[in-house]
Design a protein around this motif. Structure first.
Motif, PDB file in Angstrom:
ATOM      1  N   VAL A   3       0.741  -1.192  -0.258  1.00 10.17           N
ATOM      2  CA  VAL A   3      -0.007   0.005   0.047  1.00 10.17           C
ATOM      3  C   VAL A   3       0.895   1.274   0.170  1.00 10.17           C
ATOM      4  CG1 VAL A   3      -1.681   1.148   1.272  1.00 10.17           C
ATOM      5  CG2 VAL A   3      -1.978  -1.202   1.107  1.00 10.17           C
ATOM      6  N   GLU A   4       2.068   1.285   0.864  1.00 14.30           N
ATOM      7  CA  GLU A   4       2.683   2.535   0.951  1.00 14.30           C
ATOM      8  C   GLU A   4       3.364   2.794  -0.473  1.00 14.30           C
ATOM      9  OE1 GLU A   4       6.599   3.920   3.550  1.00 14.30           O
ATOM     10  OE2 GLU A   4       5.941   1.994   3.835  1.00 14.30           O
ATOM     11  N   ASN A   5       3.961   1.823  -1.218  1.00 13.17           N
ATOM     12  CA  ASN A   5       4.567   2.121  -2.538  1.00 13.17           C
ATOM     13  C   ASN A   5       3.362   2.412  -3.527  1.00 13.17           C
ATOM     14  OD1 ASN A   5       7.261   1.232  -1.878  1.00 13.17           O
ATOM     15  ND2 ASN A   5       6.920  -0.866  -2.350  1.00 13.17           N
ATOM     16  N   THR A   6       2.223   1.930  -3.420  1.00 12.84           N
ATOM     17  CA  THR A   6       1.249   2.226  -4.381  1.00 12.84           C
ATOM     18  C   THR A   6       0.977   3.687  -3.931  1.00 12.84           C
ATOM     19  OG1 THR A   6       0.392   0.262  -4.270  1.00 12.84           O
ATOM     20  CG2 THR A   6      -1.242   2.085  -4.968  1.00 12.84           C
ATOM     21  N   ALA A   7       0.848   4.198  -2.604  1.00 12.52           N
ATOM     22  CA  ALA A   7       0.640   5.669  -2.423  1.00 12.52           C
ATOM     23  C   ALA A   7       1.472   6.591  -2.977  1.00 12.52           C
ATOM     24  CB  ALA A   7       0.468   5.818  -1.009  1.00 12.52           C
ATOM     25  N   ARG A   8       2.762   6.285  -2.893  1.00 15.12           N
ATOM     26  CA  ARG A   8       3.741   6.912  -3.554  1.00 15.12           C
ATOM     27  C   ARG A   8       3.908   7.293  -5.041  1.00 15.12           C
ATOM     28  NH1 ARG A   8       9.148   4.349  -0.070  1.00 15.12           N
ATOM     29  NH2 ARG A   8       8.583   5.391   2.003  1.00 15.12           N
ATOM     30  N   LEU A   9       3.479   6.115  -5.670  1.00 15.61           N
ATOM     31  CA  LEU A   9       3.472   6.175  -7.185  1.00 15.61           C
ATOM     32  C   LEU A   9       2.160   7.019  -7.321  1.00 15.61           C
ATOM     33  CD1 LEU A   9       4.251   2.419  -8.114  1.00 15.61           C
ATOM     34  CD2 LEU A   9       5.649   4.594  -8.361  1.00 15.61           C
TER      35      LEU A   9
END
Length: 334
Positions: A3-9
């Motif tokens: 989820v964190e990586n998705t939010a960053r992208l």
């Protein structure tokens, strides 16, 4: 993908969309605040950030040999700070600054024009044929050879900025002699950028370079094309279809003064008619313009005709002429 990586992208994609949208809205003519606006567009890529956009000429040795203009801006996050207000009496934000401006911006306005070694080299592409895909160079400052990037390290020294994204692209025609150089620094001292941010800047650069070509032209020239603040205001009124007299009334200036501004616009934009002038202002006319400084507007038109957008100066009779006219009328009535 967590989820964190998705939010960053998602944040990165949103930033790229904001930046692209801002670039598309940049003036199609060379206004004094053009580079500041371009810097605000670049800063939108990864907020909060501080951005610098420089226009100059690149030598075959890879050094920035001529500095034409630089702009600086701060991009705040969604919780952003209140916008800085122009200093009273300012005619150009890029020259006289803002009240309440971030101290880093003031420092960058002084330091940016001193940079020669960019850390990014386009010299190997100097002989690329015109019309080929324009070369673009992007990197993070931390990934560059310290020796090659020494000028840039001086720029950001003691400014409490984090990682710095760098981008270099030629302006027009595949020739890298005239370039746009972008620096985007994380506003927080511990802020960092990922390889995805580097790719995002690479995606933004061609659009920024294309807009710079539209406004500034692709060939280095000593002829000034930068519009003064008053010329910019007059041009905006002209695009609304107003006459010189109407503009003079709206601005509280004499028709003579506005007439002179319009002549300056024709000379700087190389327009021979009202239609060409407005088309240039709106970005629909992309032909290269190479006016000669000081050349009367009438001389740049075919056959020496006065451009239709330049209305004849209103005749103002002197007191003696008015008296003479009155006496003639009296004699005629006798």
């Amino acid at each position: 993908m967590d989820v964190e990586n998705t939010a960053r992208l998602d944040d990165l994609f949103a930033g790229l969309v904001r930046a692209m949208d801002s670039v598309a809205g940049l003036p199609a003519v060379a206004t004094l605040d053009w580079c500041d606006r371009a810097a605000r567009a670049a800063a939108a890529l990864a907020e909060p950030s501080v951005a610098v956009v420089t226009i100059g000429t690149l030598g075959r040795d890879g050094l920035l040999r001529t500095h034409q203009a630089s702009g600086v801006a701060v991009g705040a996050d969604q919780n952003g700070a209140q916008k800085a207000k122009p200093i009273a009496g300012s005619t150009s934000s890029s020259r006289l600054g803002f009240r309440g401006e971030d101290g880093r911006v003031s420092a960058l306005r002084v330091r940016a024009p001193r940079v020669q070694r960019l850390g990014l080299d386009l010299s190997a592409d100097m002989d690329e044929p015109i019309g080929s895909e324009p070369p673009v160079r992007v990197a993070r400052l931390t990934d560059l050879d310290p020796t090659a990037a020494v000028d840039l390290r001086v720029v950001w020294d003691n400014l409490e900025a984090g990682d710095v994204l760098l981008g270099l692209a030629p302006i027009g025609g595949g020739s890298p002699n005239r370039v746009v150089f972008v620096q985007v620094a994380a506003a927080a001292a511990d802020g960092g950028y990922s390889p995805a941010h580097v790719r995002a800047l690479a995606a933004l650069l061609p659009a920024l370079a294309a807009r710079a070509e539209l406004a500034l032209g692709s060939e280095p020239t000593e002829d000034t094309r930068w519009l003064t603040q008053r010329e910019q205001i007059v041009l905006e009124h002209l695009t609304l279809g107003k006459s010189v007299r109407q503009i003079a009334e709206d601005l509280g200036r004499s028709p003579h003064t506005v007439h002179d501004h319009v002549k300056g616009l024709h000379r700087k934009l190389g327009a021979s008619s009202r239609g060409e002038l407005i088309a240039r202002a709106l970005g629909y006319l992309t032909a290269e313009v190479k006016p000669v400084a000081g050349t009367p507007a009438a001389e740049i038109t075919r056959g020496g005709e006065v451009p239709s957008a330049i209305e004849p100066k209103p005749e103002i009779k002197s007191e003696s002429r008015l008296k003479s006219s009155s006496e003639s009328a009296t004699d005629a009535g006798r």
